[in-house]
Motif scaffolding. Structure first.
Motif, PDB file in Angstrom:
ATOM      1  N   ASP A  25      54.524 -29.900   1.116  1.00 52.26           N
ATOM      2  CA  ASP A  25      54.090 -29.473  -0.216  1.00 52.26           C
ATOM      3  C   ASP A  25      52.592 -29.222  -0.253  1.00 52.26           C
ATOM      4  O   ASP A  25      52.076 -28.620  -1.201  1.00 52.26           O
ATOM      5  CB  ASP A  25      54.395 -30.555  -1.257  1.00 52.26           C
ATOM      6  N   GLY A  26      51.884 -29.730   0.765  1.00 52.48           N
ATOM      7  CA  GLY A  26      50.428 -29.670   0.770  1.00 52.48           C
ATOM      8  C   GLY A  26      49.828 -31.021   0.484  1.00 52.48           C
ATOM      9  O   GLY A  26      50.377 -31.805  -0.301  1.00 52.48           O
ATOM     10  N   GLU A  27      48.740 -31.319   1.111  1.00 54.31           N
ATOM     11  CA  GLU A  27      48.019 -32.567   0.881  1.00 54.31           C
ATOM     12  C   GLU A  27      46.637 -32.455   1.514  1.00 54.31           C
ATOM     13  O   GLU A  27      46.079 -31.372   1.598  1.00 54.31           O
ATOM     14  CB  GLU A  27      48.807 -33.768   1.406  1.00 54.31           C
ATOM     15  N   GLN A  28      46.101 -33.567   1.974  1.00 51.14           N
ATOM     16  CA  GLN A  28      44.768 -33.571   2.547  1.00 51.14           C
ATOM     17  C   GLN A  28      44.791 -34.276   3.895  1.00 51.14           C
ATOM     18  O   GLN A  28      45.684 -35.056   4.198  1.00 51.14           O
ATOM     19  CB  GLN A  28      43.802 -34.303   1.606  1.00 51.14           C
ATOM     20  N   LEU A  29      43.821 -33.952   4.716  1.00 52.48           N
ATOM     21  CA  LEU A  29      43.593 -34.659   5.976  1.00 52.48           C
ATOM     22  C   LEU A  29      42.129 -35.052   6.009  1.00 52.48           C
ATOM     23  O   LEU A  29      41.256 -34.264   5.631  1.00 52.48           O
ATOM     24  CB  LEU A  29      43.931 -33.769   7.179  1.00 52.48           C
ATOM     25  N   LEU A  84      39.866 -31.755   5.078  1.00 55.04           N
ATOM     26  CA  LEU A  84      40.353 -30.493   4.534  1.00 55.04           C
ATOM     27  C   LEU A  84      41.571 -30.772   3.670  1.00 55.04           C
ATOM     28  O   LEU A  84      42.186 -31.826   3.741  1.00 55.04           O
ATOM     29  CB  LEU A  84      40.694 -29.497   5.651  1.00 55.04           C
ATOM     30  N   SER A  85      41.905 -29.811   2.830  1.00 53.97           N
ATOM     31  CA  SER A  85      43.109 -29.872   2.007  1.00 53.97           C
ATOM     32  C   SER A  85      43.912 -28.609   2.262  1.00 53.97           C
ATOM     33  O   SER A  85      43.365 -27.555   2.583  1.00 53.97           O
ATOM     34  CB  SER A  85      42.758 -29.976   0.521  1.00 53.97           C
ATOM     35  N   PHE A  86      45.247 -28.725   2.119  1.00 53.66           N
ATOM     36  CA  PHE A  86      46.084 -27.546   2.297  1.00 53.66           C
ATOM     37  C   PHE A  86      47.197 -27.544   1.261  1.00 53.66           C
ATOM     38  O   PHE A  86      47.578 -28.583   0.725  1.00 53.66           O
ATOM     39  CB  PHE A  86      46.658 -27.464   3.720  1.00 53.66           C
TER      40      PHE A  86
END
Length: 756
Positions: A620-624, A637-639
């Protein structure tokens, strides 16, 4: 868990400084559900009485953000009734398509049943979050097809996302203590051993994982019949906090009450079960049944609730967790210490009233316009002080209950006995070297026994050792009231606390231990910002690379931007900026210069010798986020939503913007048009792949001498040998099964799979 750096304590939840976003306590979430079915309510009622399946809503709008095709169903037992307009709801955003709101996929809305104050659930969680891992909660207004249904409490779902965030895994045995039959005093989910036949437990528990019934039988056997081994199978401290919370707040629709329900158990990496409290809408005396034995409801009046004994069920075999924990003198003293901490921090000083006033002020307008609420607006306004009749029972005003409860508790023998005093906790070195000894000392008065609890990481179990005042443990002079103990600093960070007791009472420092603790950070040099970058990631691996177990898992690629090998020890990788130290890189993790390192994001942390993070990526998208032990952000980063088998990465490697890549390039440059181009750019080939005993390395053109190097998944050099001519056979028989990377001179690394 809260990391308390050195000796500084943080007490956030004495005010409304809690969550932001979807669980922000200072804002009311607006949730609008739209059905095209004219009989949506009938369909939902039918599903509730049937298999409790979801009904598709055409769309949902959350704070103005529109999502389509979501699953909705009614939930609850006593709080649900087909005649109600305002029923509790479970909204699942990803039932029919992959989507979420601010990373949230499950929305649990409770309807304020048996709560004139409308804040019982949210207020209770605001207290509980200070002492154990629990759901976040706030308020939401619900509209269906444009009609205002009313104000709800909005409670975080205890699902895989919750488990991963708090226990660093989500695939282990996961049990809900809730009878699937109508709850009665005879259908307790009490962890009482029934027989070795797991079918005997089916009516009393829900298995939320794909397996675990035999695990449940073993747990019940230990809790009931082998209490001396309780700490092997249960996080005893979390259990004591749960029981203390239930008792102090008269939360009887729980393990502590007549039905023994509304809790979860999750087995973490230490193989112990962690209790998780759930469903607090009838906390503060909204549920009047304490129970007794296997048949009595044990109905309580408000006065009975105020005077609920701290030792409720301590001799009742139908509550084996309470009975066998409180039969252990040390555990009982710890339980009382926890109960005193909750009472002193929130109720004796009226701090909870400040929280309650802020909450009621926030929701006042939404309550006033809620025509479907179960109590009048005046009863809401008087919810803190006014008792309300509920049939033959009485729901006490929260302050009416708790003022009397505090007076009673403070008069009990358990609270009036004199506990030890712990002061002047000192560390022999606040930034110790790795593998050096650290001595912890503490001044203790009125204590006969003192312990140091310590661990080497957030996923470890605390080890408790004795502290001594004998002059032989770096504690000063014998008998001077200074107790000492030592442990070896085996990790980047260590957490610890001190516990002291006498024959009558115990006390922790910090008082919220083991949920809070003191922390030591090792003295090591770490890689700086910009030297290692998050270079590529694949969040939905359906047909891409397999890990060493032959499984397709999500992966993250890091890139070393420098011309030197870099050690990752002291760095952490996470998918949650609020919990940046989820995954710690082990010692010996090295990235060669201008090269790559792969981390499988699959929670398979038990696999030795390979890098498997204790979290999964959300498509779904999140951050690293990549951070150092010193708190520096190395990269982040976020995606957004991801497509199957389509990776995103930086081009050029390590420095470019993150873009969707035309092909996945695990362990290779992100900037080639195809993996074939990358192979050609390396000027060498090797085969077979996968390989067993040998690989043959050939060069596109016969050139001068080369050096071949093969690295394991941690970046450690496993094979190194010179080569010449157009090609040679390389012996790899010494390599165990797994994934390796092959380099010739300063070429890019190529993946090699070794099978045995």
């Amino acid at each position: 868990m809260r990391a308390i750096s050195s000796l500084a304590l943080v007490f956030c939840s004495l005010s409304l400084c809690a969550q932001t976003g979807f669980y922000d306590l200072n804002t009311i979430q607006k949730i609008e559900v739209f059905f095209s079915q004219a009989d949506w309510d009938y369909q939902m009622d039918t599903a509730k009485y049937g298999n409790e399946s979801y009904i598709m809503a055409d769309s949902i709008r959350i704070n103005g953000v529109l999502l389509d095709s979501v699953g909705v169903k009614y939930k609850g037992n006593s709080s649900y009734d087909s005649t109600y307009v305002k029923n509790p709801l479970h909204i699942e955003l990803d039932t029919y398509k992959n989507q979420s709101y601010q990373g949230v996929k499950d929305i649990k809305l409770s309807n304020g049943y048996r709560d004139p104050s409308m804040i019982r659930e949210v207020l209770s969680y605001a207290v509980l979050e200070n002492y154990m891992d629990c759901p976040r909660a706030n308020f939401a207004t619900l509209y269906i097809n444009g009609q205002y249904i009313g104000l709800y409490s909005n409670d975080e779902s205890i699902n895989k996302q919750f488990l991963s965030a708090h226990f660093y895994s989500s695939s282990n045995t996961f049990i809900k203590g809730n009878p699937i039959v109508n709850p009665t005093p005879a259908t307790k989910a009490s962890l009482r051993y029934l027989s070795a036949d797991s079918s005997q437990y089916l009516n009393y528990y829900e298995m939320k994982s794909d397996f675990g019934w035999n695990d449940l039988v073993e747990l019940c056997d230990t809790v009931t019949n082998y209490p001396g081994s309780m700490d092997v199978v249960m996080d005893v401290d979390r259990a004591l906090w749960m029981l203390a919370f239930n008792n102090v707040l008269v939360n009887l629709d729980s393990y502590t009450g007549a039905f023994c329900q509304n809790f979860y158990l999750y087995k973490d990496g230490t193989q112990r079960y962690n209790p998780i409290v759930w469903d607090l809408n009838m906390s503060f005396g909204g549920f009047a049944f304490a129970g007794s034995g296997n048949s009595s409801l044990g109905t309580l009046s408000p006065t009975n609730m105020q005077q609920l004994p701290l030792t409720l069920h301590a001799s009742d075999s139908y509550w084996p967790l309470i009975k066998n924990l409180l039969s252990n003198p040390m555990y009982k003293r710890m339980y009382i210490a926890h109960a005193k901490t909750i009472t002193e921090e929130f109720f004796a000083n009226s701090a909870y009233e400040t929280l309650a006033t802020q909450m009621q002020t926030t929701i006042d307008g939404a309550v006033k316009s809620d025509s479907q609420k179960f109590y009048s607006y005046v009863e809401f306004q008087n919810g803190m002080t006014g008792d309300v009749a509920n049939g033959s029972l009485t729901i006490p005003g929260i302050t009416n209950l708790m003022s009397g409860r505090v007076s009673y508790l403070q008069s009990t023998t358990e609270f009036t006995t004199t506990a030890p005093v712990i002061s002047s906790i000192q560390e022999s070195n606040s930034t110790p070297d790795l593998n050096s000894q650290v001595v912890i000392t503490a001044n203790v008065t009125n204590g006969t026994t003192v312990y140091l609890g310590y661990r080497h990481g957030l996923t470890d179990k605390f080890t408790r050792i004795a502290m001594y005042d004998d002059g032989a443990h770096d504690d000063g002079a014998s008998g001077d009231g200074v107790f000492g103990a030592a442990f070896t600093m085996l990790s980047l960070q260590a957490q610890y606390y001190v516990y002291a007791e006498n024959n009558d009472a115990g006390i922790f420092s910090p008082q919220r231990a083991e949920h809070e603790f003191y922390e030591l950070t090792a003295n090591i040099a770490v890689t700086g910002a910009g030297q290692i970058m998050i270079n590529e990631y694949l969040a939905s691996n359906q047909s891409d690379a397999k890990d060493e177990s032959g499984e397709r898992e999500d992966w993250i690629e890091l890139y070393n931007t420098t011309s030197s090998s870099l050690d990752l020890y002291g760095l952490y990788l996470s998918d949650d900026k609020e919990n940046p130290k989820k995954f710690a890189f082990p010692q010996g993790t090295v990235i060669p210069p201008n090269d790559y390192l792969i981390i499988w994001a699959d929670e398979d942390v038990s696999i030795p010798n390979y890098l498997h993070a204790n979290f999964k990526l959300s498509n779904d998208g999140e951050q690293l986020i990549l951070t150092s032990i010193k708190g520096t952000i190395i990269d982040s980063l976020s995606f957004g939503p991801q497509l199957d088998d389509v990776s995103e990465g930086r081009c050029p490697n390590g420095t470019g913007p993150v873009v969707s890549l035309p092909y996945t390039s695990l362990g290779l440059s992100n900037c080639k048009n195809s993996s074939v181009d990358e192979q050609a750019a390396l000027h060498f080939q090797y085969y077979p792949n996968p390989a067993n005993q040998f690989i043959f390395v050939s060069f596109i053109e016969a050139t001068e001498a080369h050096t071949i190097r093969i690295y394991n998944h941690l970046g450690a050099l496993m094979v190194e040998r010179p080569m010449s001519g157009s090609g040679e056979q390389v012996d790899i028989s010494s390599l165990s099964e797994g994934i390796y990377f092959v380099r010739v001179d300063q070429s890019r690394a190529m993946k090699l799979v070794v099978i045995k």
